[in-house]
Design an enzyme around this catalytic site. Sequence first.
Site, mmCIF file in Angstrom:
data_model
loop_
_atom_site.group_PDB
_atom_site.id
_atom_site.type_symbol
_atom_site.label_atom_id
_atom_site.label_comp_id
_atom_site.label_asym_id
_atom_site.label_seq_id
_atom_site.Cartn_x
_atom_site.Cartn_y
_atom_site.Cartn_z
ATOM 1 N N SER A 7 0.856 -1.192 0.000
ATOM 2 C CA SER A 7 0.000 0.000 0.000
ATOM 3 C C SER A 7 0.888 1.235 0.000
ATOM 4 O O SER A 7 1.632 1.476 0.955
ATOM 5 C CB SER A 7 -0.883 0.006 1.240
ATOM 6 N N HIS A 32 -1.233 -1.335 -4.302
ATOM 7 C CA HIS A 32 -2.492 -0.996 -3.626
ATOM 8 C C HIS A 32 -2.546 0.513 -3.406
ATOM 9 O O HIS A 32 -1.646 1.095 -2.785
ATOM 10 C CB HIS A 32 -2.541 -1.754 -2.299
ATOM 11 N N ASP A 34 -4.766 3.626 -1.933
ATOM 12 C CA ASP A 34 -5.855 3.946 -1.008
ATOM 13 C C ASP A 34 -6.397 5.338 -1.269
ATOM 14 O O ASP A 34 -5.731 6.329 -0.959
ATOM 15 C CB ASP A 34 -5.323 3.887 0.435
ATOM 16 N N MET A 36 -9.033 8.114 -0.261
ATOM 17 C CA MET A 36 -9.880 8.480 0.893
ATOM 18 C C MET A 36 -10.484 9.851 0.661
ATOM 19 O O MET A 36 -9.772 10.775 0.261
ATOM 20 C CB MET A 36 -9.028 8.536 2.159
ATOM 21 N N HIS A 65 -8.293 0.970 -3.879
ATOM 22 C CA HIS A 65 -9.196 0.767 -2.738
ATOM 23 C C HIS A 65 -9.908 2.085 -2.495
ATOM 24 O O HIS A 65 -9.330 3.040 -1.979
ATOM 25 C CB HIS A 65 -8.344 0.326 -1.536
ATOM 26 N N MET A 67 -12.063 4.318 -0.572
ATOM 27 C CA MET A 67 -12.716 4.621 0.706
ATOM 28 C C MET A 67 -13.449 5.945 0.514
ATOM 29 O O MET A 67 -13.073 6.995 1.054
ATOM 30 C CB MET A 67 -11.660 4.681 1.823
ATOM 31 N N MET A 136 -11.354 -5.896 5.650
ATOM 32 C CA MET A 136 -10.543 -4.929 6.400
ATOM 33 C C MET A 136 -10.194 -5.528 7.759
ATOM 34 O O MET A 136 -11.079 -5.995 8.483
ATOM 35 C CB MET A 136 -11.312 -3.620 6.613
ATOM 36 N N GLY A 141 -9.018 4.053 7.070
ATOM 37 C CA GLY A 141 -8.798 5.494 7.208
ATOM 38 C C GLY A 141 -7.363 5.892 7.459
ATOM 39 O O GLY A 141 -6.967 7.000 7.125
ATOM 40 N N PHE A 142 -6.583 4.986 8.029
ATOM 41 C CA PHE A 142 -5.201 5.339 8.352
ATOM 42 C C PHE A 142 -4.297 4.126 8.208
ATOM 43 O O PHE A 142 -4.737 3.003 8.476
ATOM 44 C CB PHE A 142 -5.085 5.829 9.804
ATOM 45 N N GLY A 144 -0.776 2.110 9.514
ATOM 46 C CA GLY A 144 -0.055 1.962 10.779
ATOM 47 C C GLY A 144 -0.904 1.568 11.977
ATOM 48 O O GLY A 144 -0.452 1.722 13.118
ATOM 49 N N ASP A 174 -6.390 -6.304 4.594
ATOM 50 C CA ASP A 174 -5.788 -4.966 4.574
ATOM 51 C C ASP A 174 -5.880 -4.335 5.956
ATOM 52 O O ASP A 174 -6.973 -4.155 6.492
ATOM 53 C CB ASP A 174 -6.564 -4.119 3.543
ATOM 54 N N GLY A 196 1.224 -1.817 4.215
ATOM 55 C CA GLY A 196 1.703 -0.450 4.007
ATOM 56 C C GLY A 196 2.962 -0.212 4.811
ATOM 57 O O GLY A 196 4.077 -0.278 4.285
ATOM 58 N N SER A 197 2.779 0.025 6.111
ATOM 59 C CA SER A 197 3.974 0.339 6.924
ATOM 60 C C SER A 197 4.955 -0.823 6.989
ATOM 61 O O SER A 197 6.164 -0.594 7.058
ATOM 62 C CB SER A 197 3.595 0.812 8.328
HETATM 63 C C1 DX5 Z 1 -6.172 1.699 5.672
HETATM 64 C C2 DX5 Z 1 -5.759 1.376 4.258
HETATM 65 C C3 DX5 Z 1 -4.623 0.471 4.186
HETATM 66 C C4 DX5 Z 1 -3.351 0.992 4.817
HETATM 67 C C5 DX5 Z 1 -2.616 -0.194 5.323
HETATM 68 O O1 DX5 Z 1 -7.402 2.305 5.706
HETATM 69 O O2 DX5 Z 1 -6.824 0.784 3.543
HETATM 70 O O3 DX5 Z 1 -4.386 -0.005 2.875
HETATM 71 O O4 DX5 Z 1 -2.526 1.712 3.940
HETATM 72 O O5 DX5 Z 1 -1.534 0.244 6.045
HETATM 73 P P1 DX5 Z 1 -0.852 -0.670 7.163
HETATM 74 O O6 DX5 Z 1 -0.366 -1.901 6.466
HETATM 75 O O7 DX5 Z 1 0.233 0.203 7.676
HETATM 76 O O8 DX5 Z 1 -1.908 -0.976 8.186
HETATM 77 ZN ZN ZN Z 2 -6.327 -0.206 1.574
#
Ligand code: DX5
Ligand code: ZN
Length: 222
Positions: A7, A32, A34, A36, A65, A67, A136, A141-142, A144, A174, A196-197
């Site tokens: 991500s 991926h 995201d 938002m 994705h 959102m 999910m 939304g975030f 980490g 995810d 992601g992180s």
């Molecule tokens: C969160 C996103 C994810 C996010 C995952 O709402 O949909 O794709 O970037 O990040 P990590 O892997 O850091 O949880």
């Molecule tokens: Zn995502």
Amino acid sequence: MILLAPSVLGADFKRLGEQIQSVDRAGADYIHLDVMDGTFVPSISFGMPLIGSVRGCTERIFDVHMMVEEPSRYVDDMKRAGADLICVHAEACRHLDRTIRQIKEAGLMAGAALNPATPPEVLRWVLGELDLVLVMTVNPGFGGQKLIPGMMDKIRALKDMCASLGLSPRIEVDGGITADNVRLALEAGADVIVAGSAVFGGDAAGNVRRFKEIFREFEGEA
Ligand code: DX5
Ligand code: ZN
């Protein structure tokens, strides 16, 4: 085959193109992205201009994705920007079936995402149209955040529902996935892993190789 979808929300945006190329070369399967809108989820990330500008960096599948409330408004724009797969939230679509059909008619792969509180049964009557279901494992939304372990049972329930209907969409997870907990998701039946992180925090290429190695080990055992 188990796929990895880094991500880019976890990437360093001042060198985004370079980071996408580095995870591509290391073996990432999907990229991926995201999106938002600040309404469906509290935060705002990026949209078509950014996706269009990094499209030329890689030939990997762009897994978008959404959102976003009523994402049907953006299907054509996302296609033009370079999306290959559009995943919409069941909670954000007044007419989920229509939106899924719209994505398919645009010639793209269609996914439906479920927030942690949403039961898999809401997808019962659209499952046959879906290429992918996104479970999910955090509230969206975030980046980490910490994985919600109870979601593993939801993945199992979803897999059972798919099996009882003779369907096999890909199951993507995810949120909060790391090299240390990814096995839980694999054992539950996930086959597209978003991170992601855990990919972009540190040596992104090395982290991609580590995840792929875990997938190979898991597939070797299965
Ligand atoms: C969160 C996103 C994810 C996010 C995952 O709402 O949909 O794709 O970037 O990040 P990590 O892997 O850091 O949880
Ligand atoms: Zn995502």
